[in-house]
Design a protein around this motif. Structure first.
Motif, PDB file in Angstrom:
ATOM      1  N   ILE A 118       1.405  -1.302   0.069  1.00 19.33           N
ATOM      2  CA  ILE A 118       0.129  -0.218   0.134  1.00 19.33           C
ATOM      3  C   ILE A 118       0.978   1.655   0.435  1.00 19.33           C
ATOM      4  CG2 ILE A 118      -1.853  -1.231   1.533  1.00 19.33           C
ATOM      5  CD1 ILE A 118      -1.162   0.084   3.541  1.00 19.33           C
ATOM      6  N   GLU A 119       0.395   2.502  -0.091  1.00 18.01           N
ATOM      7  CA  GLU A 119       0.908   3.928  -0.265  1.00 18.01           C
ATOM      8  C   GLU A 119       1.447   3.814   1.158  1.00 18.01           C
ATOM      9  OE1 GLU A 119       0.949   8.137  -1.681  1.00 18.01           O
ATOM     10  OE2 GLU A 119      -0.886   6.983  -2.213  1.00 18.01           O
ATOM     11  N   ARG A 120       0.719   3.937   2.104  1.00 15.59           N
ATOM     12  CA  ARG A 120       1.740   4.153   3.462  1.00 15.59           C
ATOM     13  C   ARG A 120       0.264   3.495   4.551  1.00 15.59           C
ATOM     14  NH1 ARG A 120      -0.463   9.184   1.751  1.00 15.59           N
ATOM     15  NH2 ARG A 120      -2.063   9.655   2.286  1.00 15.59           N
ATOM     16  N   VAL A 121       0.730   3.277   5.576  1.00 19.41           N
ATOM     17  CA  VAL A 121      -0.232   3.041   6.952  1.00 19.41           C
ATOM     18  C   VAL A 121      -0.433   4.157   7.903  1.00 19.41           C
ATOM     19  CG1 VAL A 121       0.225   1.901   9.432  1.00 19.41           C
ATOM     20  CG2 VAL A 121       1.885   1.284   7.192  1.00 19.41           C
ATOM     21  N   GLY A 122      -1.784   4.106   8.157  1.00 18.24           N
ATOM     22  CA  GLY A 122      -2.535   4.952   9.239  1.00 18.24           C
ATOM     23  C   GLY A 122      -2.252   4.858  10.271  1.00 18.24           C
ATOM     24  N   THR A 123      -3.660   4.957  11.062  1.00 16.71           N
ATOM     25  CA  THR A 123      -3.351   4.903  12.292  1.00 16.71           C
ATOM     26  C   THR A 123      -3.622   3.264  12.759  1.00 16.71           C
ATOM     27  OG1 THR A 123      -6.001   5.456  12.865  1.00 16.71           O
ATOM     28  CG2 THR A 123      -3.887   7.671  13.202  1.00 16.71           C
ATOM     29  N   ILE A 124      -3.279   2.864  14.121  1.00 16.54           N
ATOM     30  CA  ILE A 124      -4.434   2.346  14.800  1.00 16.54           C
ATOM     31  C   ILE A 124      -5.547   2.425  15.539  1.00 16.54           C
ATOM     32  CG2 ILE A 124      -4.218   0.470  16.436  1.00 16.54           C
ATOM     33  CD1 ILE A 124      -1.089   0.311  15.688  1.00 16.54           C
ATOM     34  N   GLU A 125      -6.693   2.115  15.236  1.00 15.65           N
ATOM     35  CA  GLU A 125      -8.258   2.706  15.639  1.00 15.65           C
ATOM     36  C   GLU A 125      -8.949   1.416  16.087  1.00 15.65           C
ATOM     37  OE1 GLU A 125     -10.619   4.428  11.979  1.00 15.65           O
ATOM     38  OE2 GLU A 125      -7.868   4.239  11.190  1.00 15.65           O
ATOM     39  N   THR A 126     -10.020   1.215  17.321  1.00 15.67           N
ATOM     40  CA  THR A 126     -10.628   0.867  18.381  1.00 15.67           C
ATOM     41  C   THR A 126     -11.975   0.626  17.350  1.00 15.67           C
ATOM     42  OG1 THR A 126      -8.720   0.210  19.527  1.00 15.67           O
ATOM     43  CG2 THR A 126     -10.603  -0.688  20.494  1.00 15.67           C
ATOM     44  N   TYR A 127     -12.819  -0.132  17.221  1.00 12.77           N
ATOM     45  CA  TYR A 127     -13.494  -0.369  16.994  1.00 12.77           C
ATOM     46  C   TYR A 127     -14.721  -1.364  17.920  1.00 12.77           C
ATOM     47  CZ  TYR A 127     -12.770   2.922  13.378  1.00 12.77           C
ATOM     48  OH  TYR A 127     -12.676   3.889  11.806  1.00 12.77           O
ATOM     49  N   ASP A 128     -16.036  -2.018  18.144  1.00 15.43           N
ATOM     50  CA  ASP A 128     -16.416  -2.194  18.878  1.00 15.43           C
ATOM     51  C   ASP A 128     -17.021  -3.227  17.406  1.00 15.43           C
ATOM     52  OD1 ASP A 128     -18.782  -3.692  19.688  1.00 15.43           O
ATOM     53  OD2 ASP A 128     -19.799  -2.575  20.571  1.00 15.43           O
ATOM     54  N   ILE A 129     -16.884  -5.025  17.298  1.00 11.59           N
ATOM     55  CA  ILE A 129     -16.895  -5.365  16.283  1.00 11.59           C
ATOM     56  C   ILE A 129     -18.376  -5.424  16.183  1.00 11.59           C
ATOM     57  CG2 ILE A 129     -14.987  -6.630  16.169  1.00 11.59           C
ATOM     58  CD1 ILE A 129     -16.001  -9.080  17.930  1.00 11.59           C
ATOM     59  N   GLN A 130     -19.317  -5.837  17.351  1.00 14.90           N
ATOM     60  CA  GLN A 130     -20.726  -5.329  16.976  1.00 14.90           C
ATOM     61  C   GLN A 130     -21.420  -4.678  16.264  1.00 14.90           C
ATOM     62  OE1 GLN A 130     -22.761  -7.915  18.317  1.00 14.90           O
ATOM     63  NE2 GLN A 130     -20.391  -9.290  18.857  1.00 14.90           N
ATOM     64  N   GLN A 131     -20.866  -3.896  16.276  1.00 12.82           N
ATOM     65  CA  GLN A 131     -20.862  -2.020  15.230  1.00 12.82           C
ATOM     66  C   GLN A 131     -20.540  -2.114  13.779  1.00 12.82           C
ATOM     67  OE1 GLN A 131     -19.890   0.979  17.654  1.00 12.82           O
ATOM     68  NE2 GLN A 131     -22.105   1.041  18.858  1.00 12.82           N
ATOM     69  N   CYS A 132     -20.266  -3.713  13.539  1.00  7.44           N
ATOM     70  CA  CYS A 132     -19.675  -3.774  12.255  1.00  7.44           C
ATOM     71  C   CYS A 132     -20.980  -3.859  10.665  1.00  7.44           C
ATOM     72  CB  CYS A 132     -18.427  -4.728  11.648  1.00  7.44           C
ATOM     73  SG  CYS A 132     -18.016  -4.984   9.802  1.00  7.44           S
ATOM     74  N   LEU A 133     -20.918  -3.398  10.328  1.00  7.02           N
ATOM     75  CA  LEU A 133     -22.028  -3.678   9.672  1.00  7.02           C
ATOM     76  C   LEU A 133     -21.941  -4.516   7.889  1.00  7.02           C
ATOM     77  CD1 LEU A 133     -22.702   0.670   9.472  1.00  7.02           C
ATOM     78  CD2 LEU A 133     -23.871  -1.845  10.498  1.00  7.02           C
ATOM     79  N   PRO A 134     -22.618  -4.907   7.518  1.00  3.27           N
ATOM     80  CA  PRO A 134     -22.672  -5.599   6.392  1.00  3.27           C
ATOM     81  C   PRO A 134     -22.629  -5.030   4.775  1.00  3.27           C
ATOM     82  CG  PRO A 134     -24.782  -5.839   6.954  1.00  3.27           C
ATOM     83  CD  PRO A 134     -23.725  -4.787   8.089  1.00  3.27           C
TER      84      PRO A 134
END
Length: 179
Positions: A118-134
């Motif tokens: 990839i061109e560049r790496v961004g940031t480390i982010e945290t998400y609630d996996i229950q909020q992952c949308l299809p």
């Protein structure tokens, strides 16, 4: 190759913005990055071994391989496959740009190390996996959607797609993927 950065270290509510949850087992950390000019993506941090800077001149081409597999590099004394993620997903492809270097996100698959270029790496982010949308059918092309596990809506109300490494591997070892 120069610097190595070691990285080993259905919505629950009507609000679709990913927010911290009270249960820590619902949190998952992701590495953010951009594919092409506009696709804001995430990859589960747990799958990553490291990120490395890759000079395109260091990649040894391997004939008769999927066009998205650029070749191999020597990483830690081992042959490491380099995959042009943008090309695999139907984009122009990294090597068709003027770039001379990129970042490789390294992960293990079937005892082989693979670097997603990839061109560049961004940031480390945290998400609630229950909020992952299809993924919806109107979102992105069929080709792009075939490599995605879903998406989150971040605090800035932007979609952040989640790359599905298993689908990428299936595309590479299954039938050849053409642009």
């Amino acid at each position: 190759m120069s610097k190595t950065i070691d990285l080993m270290s259905s919505p629950a509510s009507k609000n679709l913005i990913a927010r911290p949850s009270e249960r820590s087992d619902e949190h998952q950390r992701f590495l953010g990055f951009t594919i092409g000019d506009s696709l804001s993506a995430l990859i589960p941090l747990i799958n990553l071994q490291a990120t490395i800077k890759i000079s395109l001149a260091e990649i040894l081409a391997v004939p008769q391989m999927n066009e998205s597999l650029l070749g191999i590099i020597n990483y830690g004394g081992k042959a490491t496959w380099v995959l042009d993620l943008a090309h695999l997903m139907g984009g122009t492809g990294y090597v068709r740009t003027a770039a001379r270097t990129g970042m490789g996100m390294l992960f293990q698959v079937q005892n082989e190390t693979v670097a997603l270029l990839i061109e560049r790496v961004g940031t480390i982010e945290t998400y609630d996996i229950q909020q992952c949308l299809p993924m919806g059918e109107a979102m992105y092309t069929d080709r792009i959607r075939s490599f995605l596990a879903g998406y989150f809506i971040d605090d800035a109300h932007q979609s952040r797609v989640v790359i599905d490494l298993d689908r990428i591997v299936d595309a590479l070892i299954g039938t050849p993927v053409t642009a």
